[in-house]
Structures are given as structure tokens and as C-alpha cells.
Design an enzyme around this catalytic site. Sequence first.
Site, PDB file in Angstrom:
ATOM      1  N   CYS A 144    -108.142  19.509 -42.457  1.00 18.30           N
ATOM      2  CA  CYS A 144    -108.032  18.297 -43.273  1.00 18.30           C
ATOM      3  C   CYS A 144    -109.365  17.574 -43.375  1.00 18.30           C
ATOM      4  O   CYS A 144    -109.694  16.984 -44.401  1.00 18.30           O
ATOM      5  CB  CYS A 144    -106.944  17.370 -42.723  1.00 18.30           C
ATOM      6  SG  CYS A 144    -107.125  17.036 -40.974  1.00 18.30           S
ATOM      7  N   THR A 145    -110.156  17.624 -42.308  1.00 14.48           N
ATOM      8  CA  THR A 145    -111.480  17.005 -42.358  1.00 14.48           C
ATOM      9  C   THR A 145    -112.349  17.714 -43.385  1.00 14.48           C
ATOM     10  O   THR A 145    -113.025  17.085 -44.191  1.00 14.48           O
ATOM     11  CB  THR A 145    -112.185  17.079 -40.983  1.00 14.48           C
ATOM     12  OG1 THR A 145    -111.318  16.575 -39.984  1.00 14.48           O
ATOM     13  CG2 THR A 145    -113.482  16.298 -40.984  1.00 14.48           C
TER      14      THR A 145
END
Lengths: 314, 469
Positions: free
Chosen positions: B211-212
Site C-alpha cells: 500500500c505504501t
Amino acid sequence: MDGEELTEQETALYDRQIRVWGADAQRRLSKAHILVYGLKGTVAEFCKNIVLAGVGSLTLVDDREVSEEALSANFLIPPDENVYAGKTLAELSCDSLKDFNPMVRVSVEKGDLSSFNVEFFSKFDVVVVSCSSLATKKLVNEKCRKLPKRVAFYTVDCKDSCGEIFVDLQVHRYSKKKNDETVECELQYSSFEEAISVPWRTLPRKTSKVYFAMRVLERFEEAEGRKPGEVSIEDLSGVLKLKKELFVSMNESHIPDSLLERLVTNAREFPPVCAIIGGILGQEVIKAISGKGDPLKNFFFFDATDGKGIIEDI
Amino acid sequence: MTNSTVQPSRSRDLDKLLLRPGNLVGPTFEPGLGLREDLKEYVKVLVVGAGGLGCELLKDLALSGFRELEVIDMDRIEVSNLNRQFLFRLEDVGKPKAEVAAKRVMERVSGVNIVPHFGRIEDKELDFYSKFSIIALGLDSIEARSYINAVACSFLEYDSDDNPQEETVKPMVDGGTEGFKGHARVIMPGTTPCFECTIWLFPPQVKFPLCTLAETPRTAAHCIEYAHLIKWDEVHSGKAFDPDDPEHMKWVYNEAVKRAELFGIPGVTYSLTQGVVKNIIPAIASTNAIISAACTLETLKIASGCSKTLSNYLTLPVKPRNFDGLRELCVAFLKYNGAEGLHTKVTEFVKDKDCLVCGPGVLVELETSVTLEKFISLLEEHPKLQLLKASISHRGKNLYMQAPPVLEEMTRSNLSLALFDLMGKISKDVVHATGTIIESDKKTSCLRKLLVVFKGADGVADMDTAGGA
């Protein structure tokens, strides 16, 4: 190599180390000129490390011929007699070192180091002296100090499984990162003569015994007119007698006889110790040239029997 | 975890570089005299890795008097190796590291014999490793260390008092470096903690959450990994990314720059891109030289403490110190940091007695009727193992090999036989299984020591009278 920027070739070759100390430091290394005297195993290791690091030039001085001792600890000397016959240690080492990094100018200078004048030393940024008498060490150090530019001076010697490094950077200014801040530091170094003149009784009790042992041997060689390293088991009683005299003002003898016995009986170097000392010296010279990292001040001792490496500030 | 030994004082700086505490091996070590003549001939040392550490190790061991060395490395020489792997020249680029390294050291040191192996450590059978007295590691990954550790510890057996049997102990000397930092340590299976026991020592491997990378990058590395791991597949679906292809690398770099600009993140350079994608470890010659030399000293100390027994095994004077019933041990764990002038810490670690690798083996209890085929499938579900597609060997004999095809065919008929029979009808014994495990979505080769115990076996024949298999 002489221009301001690193060449594409240099960047490719030095990629892994540029990631460690940066392109700026690499440029400074590529402009540095090193003089080395006394090519035994430890110095051979040191030479390998700085040639790989990519210094500008390396000048070797050692007119001695190949001996069995040299073959046993110096990786730079080929074992084939047909190859090494008639050549000096400096010449043979030069040939091998060039192979390690064709971008470094490695050359040989013949002659007696103590006879070279001050101007000769002005060509260098770093001078490393090994296998030398007390007198030569002091003399070369003084000549380096007389020059307007800073010439870093080191001595290095290994006997049996002990090693000693001495560092004189005169006045060394460098910066380092401390908690995300850049801090400016300055260190003041003594000359070799100044350092060894510090009276022993004023030194802390825990001072490394190797320091004293090396000084006793230096004085013995000087008093008996010996060449550096030219002591053997027959001299043990003479050495111990000298030790007693030198320690006379102190209540106890600070160094065990056994240590001196080891160093006198086996003045030969021990290969893994050569690699450790040569590695540390390599690192120190890189720090001095690049101005990065805390340099050692001012003595380093190592003894493989207890595995201790000790820094002393004398 | 580590004890600081720095004691600043007004008049001097005293740092200590401690190589070993001295109670690991007996006081028979005599430095400066080199290796005893008799030891030179029969102490065989394997050097794993012919890179920065490996080259230095081979030189140091050869100069120190070892006569029988072997070296294994799966890589070929690259230009970026030449700043520290001093045995290699520009014209050697492309050749196998192990072969060139062996050749160069033999040219310089007379009397040493070095056998090179160009290949993967996982491709060698256990038998290959059994002939070495000491294994010296010059590796650059945790996975490789883990594997060799499992190999060395797989030979280890315990007697009925739970003490390691001396002749089954295969010591390892492990070195590692990165930039100015390095470590050297000794692993004495059964006495010191093994690599697996102390795997928590290594900092967690950097792995960015998806997700980062996908939504909220903050650093240059995030942008690079986005381009490398996500964007590449989106645009080049199917085509594998090749880190050695400069065109591919340039593509990733350009994409990373675009992304960085989008998010206002500085610092994406081509050099960083290469570093992140290829997981480049910064390296210099001097650190490698020091750590390898430290490892060589350790190897010498271990070898010097050896004595030759009648059965030609090298017995090591391993004396575990019992402390409150626990087996505690001082590991000579040397940590070196050249940049800070701070050297050394020697740390005490405790062996994990439940360690899967250096313990007596993962217990597997079976009925005597269980076939080899059933046994292999049981390993896949065993909670401590989860070992897939296992090949099984017992006392040096291959019971079933999944590969290569020739061996698979030869051992296939064993699958339908009872393991109990294949093992000589003894009630319990050590068996080795090599297979694959899945860790963090990655498949890795894994070797496990198993202690197979048969329920309801006669108990007449036991391990001590099983005879050589």
C-alpha cells in the site's frame, strides 16, 4: 584521474565503495600520493588495500632481496625463483600491485629513506614507514612536519602475532555527522619523538604492554647497532636487562618477560595479523585523505593471543 | 543485547577489539607458530563464497599454512567486484569466481591445494560437506547462511546425556561485511547458538508494504520499488524484469523519477535505483580484509585445538559451560566499525535448545507401517516443518531423491516401502530431508534434521548398535 570529475571507468570500478564514502572522497583519494617504506607482509596488505581504493599514486621503497621470510607472509611476491631472482622487494611488489588496479601509478624509488631530503617528502600526502630504526622513524617524521603542507605520517610494525600502528596527522580537521547534524572536529597529534618521550611512569597502568615492548626492542636495536628486526633468542638476556633499566623508576615491571621473549624469538610476521593491521592502516589512511570518519589517535596495538585491539593516546 | 565496552576517560581512549573470550577452545592455541605440521595435511577447510570475503579468506588461510582448501561460488566475475576482490583482473570478467580465485592463490602460495566448485551450495549433496573439518563463510545473504548452517548442524548428533557428540560437530566461522562495518563469529553446533538460534540478531529485511508503494510513497526507494515491482508488470505484462539489462534499469529509473516528481520526493538517482533494485551492498577492501583475517584466526584456533583420533575424525575440545542447568556460551562475536573508531563487542548468547536446526532434530513419530511416500507427504503438513517435495537420506544413503531424473528413477521404488524397513528396523534415528519451504511468499531450499521415532518398535536394536548405514 587528474581531472576534477571521476571518469566513467572509475565510476564503474569504484561503484561499491563510492556507495560507502561518496564520490567526493573518491576524488580526493584519486589525487593522493602515498610513500611506503619497508615491504613486509603487513605493508603489502596495506598497499593492496589502498591500491584497490584508488589512490593517485603509490611509491615503494625497499631495496632488500627476496628471503624465505618474505615469501611466507608477503602475498605480492611470486614464489617462482626464476621470476623473483635479482629483483628487490619493492620491484616485485610493484609489479603485483599494478595488477590490482591499473588506474593507480605504482612506482619504485631506490635508496636509503633516511638520506632523502625534505623536498623529496613534499611530493607525498601520506608517508608510511615500517621495518625502520628508531632514528629513521624520528627523522622521517620530522621532515614531514617541516613541510608547509600536511603530510600524514604513520609507522607500522608486526612481530610474532602482535602489531603496532602509530599515527601523526599533525592538525587534522574533519567533519562528521552526529544526530543528523554535521559537526566540525579538530585533532592535534604529537610527533613520534614527542609521543615516545612521554615518561613511562606517567602513563596509566592499563597502557598496552605491546607499546612498552616495542620501545624496549627499538632501544635495544639502537644501542647494539642492529638493523631493524635483527634480534634473536640469543639477545633475550640483553633485552630483559635493558627492560629492567628502562623500568627502573617504576615499582613494578610492566611487561611480562614472556611477551618480550615471544617478540625476540619470532620477529617474523603472522599472516592473519598482517591482514588485520594492514586493513586497519588502510582504513586510517583513507580516513585521513578523505577527511571522513574519526581517525585513530595515536597508537593502535593488537595481540592475537588475547585478540585485543587497543587504541592508546600517548 | 550488546555490552558497550567503551570507557571514555580524560586522558585516553580505550577501545577493545575482542576476538574471542578464550573459553571456547582450550589453551592449546599457539599463535605465531602457524599451523602444526601434522594438521596441515588433514585439516580440510571449505570456503563458501569467492567474493570480497572469500578471496581474502583463501589468501589468509593459504598463507597461514592450510594445505587442503576448497571453495564454492555460483557467480561470475563482474567489473564492480574488482574494487575489492583482488584476485580478479579486468580480463577475468565473465569467468567463474571460484575457479579464478583458486588458480590465483595457488600461483602465489606454494604447497596449497585449492579445489574450486562453480555452482550453488544447494546443489551439493550432504556427503560433499561431510569431509570438511571447518567451514568458513564469506556470504552476502541470510538465506545462504541459513542453508549452510542447516548443513553443518545436520551432522550433529547428541548422546544419551544430551551432549553433542564431538566427532559430529562441524564448526563454522562466519564473516559478514557492509561498508565500514563487519562481524566475525564462530558457530560450534551443539554448544554455541547456531545461526538459526540467533537469526533475530539480523535487522529485519527491508520490505515495503504494497500500500505504501501503491498509494503513499514517502522516500526515493518507495518510488523506485513502485516502478520495479508494480509499474513494470503493468506495462510489460509477462516480460520478466532483468536487473542486469541496462535498458530495463533505465526504464525503471525514468518511471521512478516521474513518480518522485509527482509526489515531490527528492533523491532518485540512477545509482540509487540500481542499489535498491539489485539490493547492492556497499563494500570496500579494507573491511573485508580485517574480517577475513579475524575469521582466519578463529579457524586456526579451532584447528589447533584439534587432535586426531584413531578413527581419523578430528575431535574438537568443546567444553560447554554449565550454568544453572542451562548451556551458556560465549560466542566470539566480533563487531567492527571502521568509520567510528569503535571496535568490538563480544556478546554472550544462549543456544536455543528448541532450535529446529542445531537441536537433536524435529521429532516425527510414526507407525512402523508408514511408507516413505506417506512420510514425505506428512512432512508437508507437519506444523514445524511444512517441507515441500522433500528428498530423504539416512546415514548417507539416498532413500528418495526428487531430482535429478536419474536419481529419482533409481530411488522411486523405495516410495512404496516402509520407512521402518528402509532404515534398518531401528526404533529411532536421525534422517535428513531437503525440500522447499515458503517464507514471506518466497520459496527457499531448506534442509532439516529429523528425529524419526517408531511407535511400538521392538526397541531391541537402537541407535548405538544400528551399525554403519
